[in-house]
Enzyme design. Structure first.
Site, mmCIF file in Angstrom:
data_model
loop_
_atom_site.group_PDB
_atom_site.id
_atom_site.type_symbol
_atom_site.label_atom_id
_atom_site.label_comp_id
_atom_site.label_asym_id
_atom_site.label_seq_id
_atom_site.Cartn_x
_atom_site.Cartn_y
_atom_site.Cartn_z
ATOM 1 N N ARG A 121 -36.093 67.818 73.047
ATOM 2 C CA ARG A 121 -34.302 66.955 73.501
ATOM 3 C C ARG A 121 -33.663 68.306 72.346
ATOM 4 O O ARG A 121 -32.909 67.042 71.939
ATOM 5 C CB ARG A 121 -34.203 65.626 73.844
ATOM 6 C CG ARG A 121 -34.854 65.273 74.224
ATOM 7 C CD ARG A 121 -35.177 65.397 75.773
ATOM 8 N NE ARG A 121 -36.023 65.067 76.794
ATOM 9 C CZ ARG A 121 -36.729 66.059 77.461
ATOM 10 N NH1 ARG A 121 -37.086 66.742 76.752
ATOM 11 N NH2 ARG A 121 -37.500 65.263 78.374
ATOM 12 N N SER A 169 -32.733 59.015 81.132
ATOM 13 C CA SER A 169 -33.199 58.241 80.298
ATOM 14 C C SER A 169 -32.470 57.768 78.972
ATOM 15 O O SER A 169 -31.981 58.691 78.369
ATOM 16 C CB SER A 169 -34.350 59.031 79.705
ATOM 17 O OG SER A 169 -35.363 58.761 80.585
ATOM 18 N N GLU A 217 -30.658 59.182 73.580
ATOM 19 C CA GLU A 217 -31.094 60.240 73.961
ATOM 20 C C GLU A 217 -29.849 61.010 75.206
ATOM 21 O O GLU A 217 -29.336 62.354 74.966
ATOM 22 C CB GLU A 217 -32.034 60.811 75.082
ATOM 23 C CG GLU A 217 -31.848 61.987 75.741
ATOM 24 C CD GLU A 217 -33.071 61.915 77.129
ATOM 25 O OE1 GLU A 217 -34.087 61.853 76.443
ATOM 26 O OE2 GLU A 217 -32.996 62.435 78.012
HETATM 27 C C1 LIG Z 1 -30.734 60.678 87.473
HETATM 28 C C2 LIG Z 1 -31.515 61.045 85.792
HETATM 29 C C3 LIG Z 1 -32.368 61.858 85.412
HETATM 30 C C4 LIG Z 1 -32.450 62.786 85.156
HETATM 31 N N1 LIG Z 1 -33.899 63.568 84.717
HETATM 32 C C5 LIG Z 1 -33.892 63.943 83.135
HETATM 33 C C6 LIG Z 1 -34.877 64.420 82.942
HETATM 34 O O1 LIG Z 1 -36.209 64.165 83.583
HETATM 35 N N2 LIG Z 1 -35.001 65.552 81.692
HETATM 36 C C7 LIG Z 1 -33.993 65.579 81.011
HETATM 37 O O2 LIG Z 1 -34.356 66.004 79.935
HETATM 38 N N3 LIG Z 1 -33.079 65.035 82.139
HETATM 39 C C8 LIG Z 1 -33.157 64.260 82.491
HETATM 40 N N4 LIG Z 1 -31.790 64.027 82.454
HETATM 41 C C9 LIG Z 1 -30.527 64.105 81.937
HETATM 42 C C10 LIG Z 1 -30.026 65.236 82.110
HETATM 43 O O3 LIG Z 1 -29.788 66.259 83.700
HETATM 44 C C11 LIG Z 1 -30.208 66.408 81.165
HETATM 45 O O4 LIG Z 1 -30.617 66.174 79.583
HETATM 46 C C12 LIG Z 1 -29.659 68.183 81.681
HETATM 47 O O5 LIG Z 1 -30.328 69.309 80.765
HETATM 48 C C13 LIG Z 1 -28.022 67.443 80.720
HETATM 49 O O6 LIG Z 1 -27.345 69.036 81.544
HETATM 50 P P1 LIG Z 1 -26.062 69.143 82.102
HETATM 51 O O7 LIG Z 1 -24.885 69.915 82.118
HETATM 52 O O8 LIG Z 1 -25.821 67.451 82.969
HETATM 53 O O9 LIG Z 1 -25.152 67.880 80.807
HETATM 54 P P2 LIG Z 1 -23.857 67.350 80.258
HETATM 55 O O10 LIG Z 1 -23.819 66.364 80.639
HETATM 56 O O11 LIG Z 1 -22.756 67.960 80.751
HETATM 57 O O12 LIG Z 1 -24.323 67.506 78.581
HETATM 58 C C14 LIG Z 1 -25.119 67.230 77.338
HETATM 59 C C15 LIG Z 1 -24.802 68.145 75.890
HETATM 60 O O13 LIG Z 1 -25.112 69.414 76.381
HETATM 61 C C16 LIG Z 1 -23.766 70.779 75.883
HETATM 62 N N5 LIG Z 1 -23.757 71.050 76.363
HETATM 63 C C17 LIG Z 1 -23.326 70.899 77.893
HETATM 64 N N6 LIG Z 1 -23.569 72.496 78.436
HETATM 65 C C18 LIG Z 1 -23.247 73.215 77.527
HETATM 66 C C19 LIG Z 1 -23.205 74.570 77.734
HETATM 67 N N7 LIG Z 1 -22.713 75.599 78.261
HETATM 68 N N8 LIG Z 1 -23.060 75.017 76.117
HETATM 69 C C20 LIG Z 1 -22.961 74.093 74.713
HETATM 70 N N9 LIG Z 1 -23.248 72.913 74.992
HETATM 71 C C21 LIG Z 1 -23.294 72.335 76.382
HETATM 72 C C22 LIG Z 1 -22.202 68.936 75.862
HETATM 73 O O14 LIG Z 1 -21.816 68.974 75.291
HETATM 74 C C23 LIG Z 1 -23.321 67.732 75.672
HETATM 75 O O15 LIG Z 1 -23.853 67.152 74.138
HETATM 76 C C24 LIG Z 1 -31.470 62.786 83.858
HETATM 77 C C25 LIG Z 1 -30.278 62.367 83.993
HETATM 78 C C26 LIG Z 1 -29.464 61.561 85.486
HETATM 79 C C27 LIG Z 1 -28.383 60.807 85.614
#
Ligand SMILES: Cc1cc2nc3c(=O)[nH]c(=O)nc-3n(C[C@H](O)[C@H](O)[C@H](O)COP(=O)(O)OP(=O)(O)OC[C@H]3O[C@@H](n4cnc5c(N)ncnc54)[C@H](O)[C@@H]3O)c2cc1C
Length: 301
Positions: free
Chosen positions: A177, A227, A297
């Site tokens: 992570r 998580s 996380e």
């Molecule tokens: C139901 C559910 C299940 C999930 N299962 C998993 C799993 O199995 N494994 C897992 O690892 N995660 C899981 N997640 C968490 C999440 O989906 C991941 O961490 C995902 O990678 C976040 O992507 P996002 O585009 O939504 O990022 P965001 O939530 O929009 O941002 C997360 C972080 O990344 C930064 N960020 C986002 N995009 C950029 C960019 N282009 N440039 C620079 N910084 C950026 C943001 O500033 C923030 O700090 C889950 C979430 C949910 C709701």
């Protein structure tokens, strides 16, 4: 925020979609969070670069987000300009036999579906993670024994001053992570994935298996950010929380899921404060009863 009107003028001039006073509850899977003064949805690398350079020169606080699926925003909102890389910046194309080049706003589900269609294997683990490519790189997202680190070849980002740079996988500092992007304020713009030719039926079967496991074990019917806590060394957050008898614990509208103790869910109109108070209670009770320290996380804005 200083220079807000100038930034809006720039967005309008370069054709970048932008919204004033945007509620973040509409852009996070937790469905909580107050307003940000400016929410921008660029569609080109040039727009990202020009906005970033402008904000850097005028010291306007700027942050990039994706699908908001790992994000907790304060109820008061944040005095920050946001670049949201989503469906406006979501191109995917195949490079050579086995590589995919994806814009940061492409959803992982669309990238996985593209890989399946072209019989490319390696990304099956990401099927069902509700993030976009940029967020997945930032978090080194992973599941079921796979993580972004296994498939990333290189990333193109826009650095804080608007410059465009490329980092090869070894320079990305990918670990559990974690990526180098947690240490700087660059915007991840494009990622290249290195996959391998596979059997389409086998790829599909793996993806089906993973999504079934998610549906069975995760409280997908409630808003959450997945998580809530990282896996501590030597333990599993969900098992520790369960062992402490905390399933179903509530603060306001936030609850430790009864289906999966590792998820804090927005059970009923939770506020960010409800969630954070519940996080603190879980952390302190797990520490007291087991000695393990649980670290968030979920990212905070
Ligand atoms: C139901 C559910 C299940 C999930 N299962 C998993 C799993 O199995 N494994 C897992 O690892 N995660 C899981 N997640 C968490 C999440 O989906 C991941 O961490 C995902 O990678 C976040 O992507 P996002 O585009 O939504 O990022 P965001 O939530 O929009 O941002 C997360 C972080 O990344 C930064 N960020 C986002 N995009 C950029 C960019 N282009 N440039 C620079 N910084 C950026 C943001 O500033 C923030 O700090 C889950 C979430 C949910 C709701």
């Amino acid at each position: 925020m200083n220079y807000l009107n100038e930034l809006i003028t720039l967005c309008d001039e370069i054709g970048c979609n932008n919204k004033r006073n945007e509620p973040m509850s509409a852009h996070t899977t937790f469905q909580v969070g107050g307003v940000v003064p400016l929410f921008m949805e660029p569609s080109t690398l040039d727009q990202i670069s020009r906005i970033t350079a402008f904000c850097s020169q005028r010291k306007i606080p700027l942050r990039t987000i994706g699908n908001g699926s790992n994000l907790l925003v304060a109820d008061e909102g944040a005095d920050i300009a946001l670049l949201c890389l989503g469906s406006n910046f979501a191109g995917i194309h195949q490079e050579g036999e086995t590589n995919l080049i994806c814009e940061a706003g492409a959803s992982l589900s669309s990238v996985c579906a593209f890989a399946l269609k072209h019989s490319l294997s390696g990304l099956e683990f990401a099927w069902g993670i509700p993030g976009n490519v940029g967020g997945a790189v930032y978090m080194n997202a992973g599941a079921y024994g796979g993580e972004m680190k296994d498939v990333l070849a290189r990333v193109i980002h826009v650095s804080f001053d608007g410059g465009i740079c490329c980092l090869e996988k070894d320079a990305l500092k990918l670990s559990y992570r974690h990526s180098i992007y947690k240490e700087n304020s660059a915007s991840i713009a494009l990622a290249e994935f290195s996959l391998r030719k596979g059997n389409q039926d086998e790829i599909r079967a793996k993806m089906d298996d993973y999504i079934t496991r998610r549906k069975t074990k995760q409280p997908l019917e409630f808003p959450s950010a997945g998580s809530t806590f990282k896996r501590p060394v030597g333990g599993y957050a969900s098992a520790l929380i369960d062992q402490c008898g905390l399933k179903g614990l509530r603060v306001g509208g936030a609850m430790v899921s009864e289906k999966h103790a590792g998820f804090i869910i927005n059970y009923e109109n939770a506020t960010c404060k409800d969630i954070l108070d519940l996080v603190a209670q879980v952390q302190s009770r797990v520490k007291k009863q087991t000695g393990f320290e649980l670290e968030l996380e979920v990212e905070r804005l």
